[in-house]
Design a protein around this motif. Sequence first.
Motif, PDB file in Angstrom:
ATOM      1  N   GLY A   1       0.783  -1.223   0.000  1.00 51.43           N
ATOM      2  CA  GLY A   1       0.000   0.000   0.000  1.00 51.43           C
ATOM      3  C   GLY A   1       0.816   1.274   0.000  1.00 51.43           C
ATOM      4  N   GLY A   2       2.111   1.197   0.257  1.00 49.51           N
ATOM      5  CA  GLY A   2       2.943   2.390   0.305  1.00 49.51           C
ATOM      6  C   GLY A   2       3.869   2.482  -0.892  1.00 49.51           C
ATOM      7  N   ALA A   3       4.477   3.668  -1.034  1.00 48.54           N
ATOM      8  CA  ALA A   3       5.413   3.869  -2.140  1.00 48.54           C
ATOM      9  C   ALA A   3       6.699   3.074  -1.937  1.00 48.54           C
ATOM     10  N   ASP A   4       7.130   2.931  -0.673  1.00 53.24           N
ATOM     11  CA  ASP A   4       8.358   2.197  -0.386  1.00 53.24           C
ATOM     12  C   ASP A   4       8.051   0.704  -0.254  1.00 53.24           C
ATOM     13  N   PRO A   5       8.857  -0.146  -0.852  1.00 53.86           N
ATOM     14  CA  PRO A   5       8.607  -1.590  -0.779  1.00 53.86           C
ATOM     15  C   PRO A   5       8.963  -2.149   0.591  1.00 53.86           C
ATOM     16  N   PHE A   6       8.267  -3.201   0.995  1.00 57.62           N
ATOM     17  CA  PHE A   6       8.622  -3.894   2.230  1.00 57.62           C
ATOM     18  C   PHE A   6       9.574  -5.055   1.962  1.00 57.62           C
ATOM     19  N   TYR A   7       9.687  -5.433   0.669  1.00 57.22           N
ATOM     20  CA  TYR A   7      10.660  -6.465   0.309  1.00 57.22           C
ATOM     21  C   TYR A   7      11.158  -6.202  -1.106  1.00 57.22           C
ATOM     22  N   THR A   8      12.476  -6.371  -1.313  1.00 60.16           N
ATOM     23  CA  THR A   8      13.092  -6.130  -2.618  1.00 60.16           C
ATOM     24  C   THR A   8      14.010  -7.290  -2.980  1.00 60.16           C
ATOM     25  N   LEU A   9      13.907  -7.763  -4.202  1.00 61.93           N
ATOM     26  CA  LEU A   9      14.758  -8.830  -4.709  1.00 61.93           C
ATOM     27  C   LEU A   9      15.590  -8.298  -5.872  1.00 61.93           C
ATOM     28  N   ASN A  10      16.920  -8.410  -5.771  1.00 62.81           N
ATOM     29  CA  ASN A  10      17.811  -8.062  -6.864  1.00 62.81           C
ATOM     30  C   ASN A  10      17.816  -9.219  -7.869  1.00 62.81           C
ATOM     31  N   VAL A  11      17.295  -8.973  -9.060  1.00 65.49           N
ATOM     32  CA  VAL A  11      17.095 -10.048 -10.029  1.00 65.49           C
ATOM     33  C   VAL A  11      18.411 -10.645 -10.493  1.00 65.49           C
ATOM     34  N   MET A  12      19.410  -9.819 -10.812  1.00 58.59           N
ATOM     35  CA  MET A  12      20.657 -10.359 -11.337  1.00 58.59           C
ATOM     36  C   MET A  12      21.412 -11.159 -10.278  1.00 58.59           C
ATOM     37  N   GLU A  13      21.332 -10.766  -9.018  1.00 61.55           N
ATOM     38  CA  GLU A  13      21.930 -11.567  -7.956  1.00 61.55           C
ATOM     39  C   GLU A  13      21.219 -12.910  -7.838  1.00 61.55           C
ATOM     40  N   PHE A  14      19.903 -12.889  -7.960  1.00 57.02           N
ATOM     41  CA  PHE A  14      19.134 -14.129  -7.927  1.00 57.02           C
ATOM     42  C   PHE A  14      19.537 -15.044  -9.085  1.00 57.02           C
ATOM     43  N   VAL A  15      19.650 -14.477 -10.284  1.00 56.52           N
ATOM     44  CA  VAL A  15      20.016 -15.271 -11.455  1.00 56.52           C
ATOM     45  C   VAL A  15      21.424 -15.836 -11.312  1.00 56.52           C
ATOM     46  N   SER A  16      22.339 -15.064 -10.729  1.00 56.37           N
ATOM     47  CA  SER A  16      23.727 -15.523 -10.601  1.00 56.37           C
ATOM     48  C   SER A  16      23.848 -16.746  -9.707  1.00 56.37           C
ATOM     49  N   THR A  17      22.895 -16.946  -8.797  1.00 55.55           N
ATOM     50  CA  THR A  17      22.937 -18.105  -7.909  1.00 55.55           C
ATOM     51  C   THR A  17      22.130 -19.286  -8.451  1.00 55.55           C
ATOM     52  N   HIS A  18      21.543 -19.101  -9.624  1.00 59.40           N
ATOM     53  CA  HIS A  18      20.744 -20.170 -10.246  1.00 59.40           C
ATOM     54  C   HIS A  18      21.196 -20.352 -11.694  1.00 59.40           C
ATOM     55  N   PRO A  19      22.254 -21.111 -11.909  1.00 60.29           N
ATOM     56  CA  PRO A  19      22.782 -21.290 -13.268  1.00 60.29           C
ATOM     57  C   PRO A  19      21.808 -21.972 -14.213  1.00 60.29           C
ATOM     58  N   GLU A  20      20.776 -22.586 -13.675  1.00 64.00           N
ATOM     59  CA  GLU A  20      19.785 -23.207 -14.546  1.00 64.00           C
ATOM     60  C   GLU A  20      18.930 -22.160 -15.273  1.00 64.00           C
ATOM     61  N   ILE A  21      18.999 -20.914 -14.842  1.00 67.79           N
ATOM     62  CA  ILE A  21      18.314 -19.821 -15.534  1.00 67.79           C
ATOM     63  C   ILE A  21      19.300 -19.199 -16.520  1.00 67.79           C
ATOM     64  N   ASP A  22      19.017 -19.303 -17.798  1.00 68.95           N
ATOM     65  CA  ASP A  22      19.916 -18.807 -18.841  1.00 68.95           C
ATOM     66  C   ASP A  22      19.209 -17.692 -19.609  1.00 68.95           C
ATOM     67  N   LEU A  23      19.554 -16.450 -19.271  1.00 67.22           N
ATOM     68  CA  LEU A  23      18.907 -15.304 -19.899  1.00 67.22           C
ATOM     69  C   LEU A  23      19.483 -14.985 -21.271  1.00 67.22           C
ATOM     70  N   SER A  24      20.500 -15.728 -21.706  1.00 68.81           N
ATOM     71  CA  SER A  24      21.061 -15.499 -23.031  1.00 68.81           C
ATOM     72  C   SER A  24      20.319 -16.280 -24.110  1.00 68.81           C
ATOM     73  N   LYS A  25      19.438 -17.181 -23.728  1.00 68.70           N
ATOM     74  CA  LYS A  25      18.691 -17.968 -24.697  1.00 68.70           C
ATOM     75  C   LYS A  25      17.705 -17.085 -25.458  1.00 68.70           C
ATOM     76  N   GLU A  26      17.338 -17.536 -26.649  1.00 69.21           N
ATOM     77  CA  GLU A  26      16.305 -16.826 -27.398  1.00 69.21           C
ATOM     78  C   GLU A  26      14.978 -16.866 -26.626  1.00 69.21           C
ATOM     79  N   GLU A  27      14.562 -18.055 -26.250  1.00 70.11           N
ATOM     80  CA  GLU A  27      13.343 -18.200 -25.451  1.00 70.11           C
ATOM     81  C   GLU A  27      13.734 -18.236 -23.977  1.00 70.11           C
ATOM     82  N   ALA A  28      14.152 -17.084 -23.473  1.00 69.68           N
ATOM     83  CA  ALA A  28      14.654 -16.986 -22.099  1.00 69.68           C
ATOM     84  C   ALA A  28      13.499 -16.803 -21.126  1.00 69.68           C
TER      85      ALA A  28
END
Length: 311
Positions: free
Chosen positions: A250-277
């Motif tokens: 309900g507020g402008a400031d988030p109560f939780y934030t996830l850094n996407v690239m840090e998340f991806v770096s710890t999950h090598p099964e996620i490959d954002l370089s693929k065409e169908e990523a």
Amino acid sequence: MRKNLLLTCLFAGTALSSCIRADLSDCQGHEPEPEETRQLIYFRYTGDGTSDLLADKIKFADLYVFDENEQLVQSKGISAEELAATHGTTLQLPAGNYRLVCLANAGERTQTSDLGTGDINNMYFAHPAYFTEDETSLTGNDPVYHGALTLQAEEGTSRDTIDFHASHLNVYLEIAGYDTMIAGRSASAPLSVTLENAPCRVFFDNRVCPSTRTYHPELRKEGGQDLYIGQFNTYRLDENHPMQVCLHNGGADPFYTLNVMEFVSTHPEIDLSKEEADLPIRIEFRGKDVNVSITVPKWDIEEVFPDIDFE
């Protein structure tokens, strides 16, 4: 209604003066018209393999033709029916050198910049909200595919192929346990999500622009479950876009934030370089103590981050 407006030929109606003499060499100051050519343009998309996926992934297309001076000289929409019948289209062009750019699936969530600037490297496409002051309607992008071709049109008929490449990223977001977590709290509101530092436009050579915007993706509540799901597209991520998934109560400031690239770096099964990523993320709140786990949905890899502060 598709909002990326097709521009008609800029030179239509600019007819060369005709000469009434049989011998054109006697006409002073008038060049003969360039020889008309016929170009058969085929489309192909093989994704991350070798099989042609055009029929599965490409629904319609918009083709833009620029001359050697980077001026738009022709554009046309290619319908689903024409694609299904021919896997391509036909162009009639005067002999010369051209650059073709094709955008597939560019519908209501895609708009092009001014294509009459004479500088193709600065032309781009983006969500219509990019061109306004209101970002709240920026809920996601079309699943756009980009294709390009340098063409030398010569007398007669030629055949060329445009290969498509994905300009988008498929995002799947699950948020579980939110209703349980806020139950009984005096300060609570419906869950909402924003994507901070998200890519917002793509140049006509399929380069993602470094500029960013805030997305406001829509969530749906799974019936009878404490589960919210968001499925949407963004443009491709790179080092210029440290995208964050931000959860709001309900507020402008988030109560939780996830850094996407840090998340991806710890999950090598996620490959954002693929065409169908695909970018699948599950955020699960566990009980009223606000412990949260971040996982890849339906996969057996998990990271736990306890003691998130929630006001």
